[in-house]
Enzyme design. Structure first.
Site, PDB file in Angstrom:
ATOM      1  CD  GLU A  81      28.604  -0.123  50.645  1.00  0.00           C
ATOM      2  OE1 GLU A  81      27.689   0.309  49.780  1.00  0.00           O
ATOM      3  OE2 GLU A  81      28.992  -1.294  50.521  1.00  0.00           O
ATOM      4  CG  HIS A 106      34.800  -2.680  46.748  1.00  0.00           C
ATOM      5  ND1 HIS A 106      34.629  -2.263  45.233  1.00  0.00           N
ATOM      6  CD2 HIS A 106      33.496  -2.617  46.985  1.00  0.00           C
ATOM      7  CE1 HIS A 106      33.464  -2.036  45.109  1.00  0.00           C
ATOM      8  NE2 HIS A 106      32.766  -2.284  46.239  1.00  0.00           N
ATOM      9  CD  GLU A 107      33.018  -3.255  51.088  1.00  0.00           C
ATOM     10  OE1 GLU A 107      32.247  -2.459  51.072  1.00  0.00           O
ATOM     11  OE2 GLU A 107      33.085  -4.136  50.524  1.00  0.00           O
ATOM     12  CG  HIS A 150      31.309   1.422  48.902  1.00  0.00           C
ATOM     13  ND1 HIS A 150      30.628   1.990  47.920  1.00  0.00           N
ATOM     14  CD2 HIS A 150      31.396   0.266  48.638  1.00  0.00           C
ATOM     15  CE1 HIS A 150      30.022   1.074  47.085  1.00  0.00           C
ATOM     16  NE2 HIS A 150      30.567   0.047  47.532  1.00  0.00           N
ATOM     17  CD  GLU A 183      28.930  -1.187  44.690  1.00  0.00           C
ATOM     18  OE1 GLU A 183      30.131  -1.218  44.835  1.00  0.00           O
ATOM     19  OE2 GLU A 183      28.113  -1.306  45.797  1.00  0.00           O
ATOM     20  CG  ASP A 226      17.778  -9.384  47.908  1.00  0.00           C
ATOM     21  OD1 ASP A 226      18.594  -8.749  48.035  1.00  0.00           O
ATOM     22  OD2 ASP A 226      16.872  -9.864  48.829  1.00  0.00           O
ATOM     23  CE1 TYR A 272      30.258  -4.228  43.873  1.00  0.00           C
ATOM     24  CE2 TYR A 272      28.429  -4.877  42.523  1.00  0.00           C
ATOM     25  CZ  TYR A 272      29.158  -4.599  43.939  1.00  0.00           C
ATOM     26  OH  TYR A 272      28.411  -4.828  44.970  1.00  0.00           O
TER      27      TYR A 272
END
Length: 563
Positions: A229, A253-254, A257, A276, A333, A341
């Site tokens: 995003e 979704h993006e 954001h 999220e 990560d 989410y």
């Protein structure tokens, strides 16, 4: 240091940066690099040559270069691009990789505006997560061009982004262009033609869009995520260009954001679910407006299943399955999953039902966005605001199990019923009765439902080999280009030990690098004993061409030595 209102020290995050000089208002400043941490990098301690008092401005200039190994950057050779003529660079800073590209306060608790000038060879184009502010020939080198950018809206460091390549763009709306190499640009313009409709739908739900431009950049195949995003310029994987608009949820979704994440940001990564969970909630509200409530319910149910799969992968007692996990000394990560989410969405959906339905709860979400716009928040602040907003329903809110939030799956199953029924038939059918299946079984299913049907089968015990062979015969699934379908179908085949699928699975795992696809495909082949060595061999052969974060995580998955 010294008096409370004076200070002369500044600490910035860096990772593998080679710092050669620091100045403050043009005067040389002393600097030292602190001890190196395995994944957080090295603090850059700057001592200013003078004391600063409150309200005084100072310009600190750091001269540095990034390492070839910078975790935020992937430098692609011309062979790794679609055009094959020019190199290509892209960044991916979330969660804490910005420090390997720019010395900065690399935490979402800090927000800043930015201005940039980027000099590139004149056959290439630079774009950033900012408004384009013109270009001019580089006065120092006639073979180069300088591109200028400005981002007047304060944002966290993980949203700084840069791409340089042989890019072209097409207008797709009054405030939107799509960018990519010329080989993909027309296809992308067609695929993303609904962008403005989605933006308007989101504005109706969440309030005005404050970032000015909303462009989409389609990256080379090694981009590790479905989308990112970055403000003014969403990054998207080319695996979305499969020609059946199932990409709409990634773009919804993006777009979402732009409000939840970019405008209101999690203060630390422990509170990632605030970014999220709300974004998934908003994305599904856009789906509800543009499709139907049933479609939203169907998506919610699929998400609930993804959550169960993540919890099973981590193990139910793993702290990373908590809504607000403890991330002390955790490499971010490694922690990435669908938990923030989908567990976040499930909590918000549960609250929606308790508080009086989608319209009522969306009123809260919009008010929360206005309240905390341009700042960073914690779960505690979010929860206090929820209790303030619904002050006459506090007795209901007090009944919510805030620590162990797991409401049952309470969604309307209308659109999922067909998927569930077909899945059951395949699981129950004996080998002698495989003739009862025919292509009409899937002809009535939408792309979304076909994806769901395959997801359901993946949660069952592996099908006998005879079954997946028959499924290919009647449904011709090998012919599907949609990445979400192909990915699940190939996993299903490898799980059932169909050897023909192994090369196809490894091909998909290496031709694109979206971690959602690449990691499970490699893992599936690795778990097929006969092909374990092959999975490792193919990974090692492709490792150098992979994105650094992807390569590192696949190496851990396959128990290959990590660098």
């Amino acid at each position: 240091t010294g008096r409370a209102d004076c200070f002369s020290q500044q600490t910035l995050d860096t990772k593998a940066l080679k710092v050669s000089k620091v100045t403050a208002n043009g005067q040389a400043a002393k600097f030292t690099l602190g001890p190196k941490h395995s994944f957080m990098g090295t603090p850059l301690e700057i001592t200013l040559p003078f004391d600063l008092s409150r309200g005084q401005h100072v310009i600190v200039e750091v001269t540095y270069e990034t390492a070839p190994s910078a975790s935020a950057l992937q430098w692609l050779t011309p062979e790794q691009t679609a055009g094959k003529k020019h190199p290509y660079l892209f960044s991916q800073c979330q969660a804490n990789h910005c420090r390997s590209m720019v010395p900065c306060q690399d935490t979402p608790a800090m927000k800043h505006t930015y201005y940039a000038q980027v000099s590139v060879p004149k056959e290439l184009v630079a774009v950033m997560s900012a408004v384009r502010d013109g270009e001019e020939p580089d006065p120092q080198d006639s073979s180069r061009v300088i591109y200028r950018f400005r981002q007047p809206v304060p944002m966290p460091s993980y949203l700084i982004a840069i791409v340089v390549g042989a890019l072209e763009s097409r207008e797709i709306g009054p405030r939107s262009r799509v960018w990519s190499e010329k080989e993909f640009v027309d296809k992308a313009a067609f695929e993303f033609s609904e962008t403005e409709t989605m933006l308007k739908t989101a504005e109706d739900l969440a309030g005005p869009y404050v970032w000015g431009q909303y462009d989409i950049l389609v990256l080379p195949p090694s981009f590790p995520y479905g989308g990112m995003e970055n403000p003014c310029l969403t990054f998207a994987t080319p695996t979305l260009l499969a020609g059946d608009r199932s990409l709409s949820n990634v773009i919804a979704h993006e777009i979402s954001h732009s409000w939840t994440g970019n405008l209101v940001t999690n203060k630390t990564w422990e509170h990632f679910w605030l970014n999220e969970g709300h974004t998934v909630y908003l994305e599904r509200m856009i789906g509800r407006s543009m499709e139907s409530e049933q479609f939203r319910q169907f998506k919610a149910m699929g998400g609930w299943k993804d959550l169960q799969e993540s919890v099973n992968t981590f193990g139910a007692n793993n702290p990373l399955t908590n809504l607000v996990p403890n991330l002390n000394e955790v490499d971010l990560d490694d922690a990435f999953s669908s938990v923030p989410y989908e567990k976040g969405f499930a909590l918000l959906y549960h609250l929606e039902e308790l508080m009086g339905g989608p319209e009522v709860f969306m009123g809260f979400v919009k008010s929360y966005i206005q309240m905390f716009a341009y700042s960073s928040v914690t779960t505690e602040e979010w929860k206090n605001y929820l209790f303030t907003y619904f002050k006459n329903k506090v007795h209901v809110l007090n009944k919510v199990d805030w620590n162990n939030h797991s409401p049952g799956c309470l969604y309307d199953t209308t659109m999922a019923d067909a998927c569930i029924a077909l899945c059951k038939r395949w699981v129950k059918t004996k080998e002698g009765d495989l003739g009862n299946f025919c292509e009409v079984d899937v002809k009535t299913l939408s792309t979304h439902q076909l994806i769901e049907f395959l997801s359901l089968l993946l949660q069952e015990e592996p099908l006998p080999l005879s079954h997946v062979k028959r499924m290919q015969e009647v449904y011709q699934l090998n012919a599907f280009n949609n990445a979400e379908i192909r990915f699940r179908w190939l996993r299903l085949c490898v799980k059932s030990k169909w050897e023909d699928a192994v090369p196809m699975a490894l091909k998909m795992a290496t031709e694109q690098g979206r971690m959602k696809f690449t990691r499970p495909l490699f893992k599936e082949v690795y778990n097929f004993d006969k092909y374990r060595e092959e999975a490792m061999r193919v990974f090692i052969a492709h490792r150098a061409a992979m994105h650094p974060v992807t390569a590192n995580l696949v190496a851990k998955d396959l128990k290959v030595d990590t660098d």
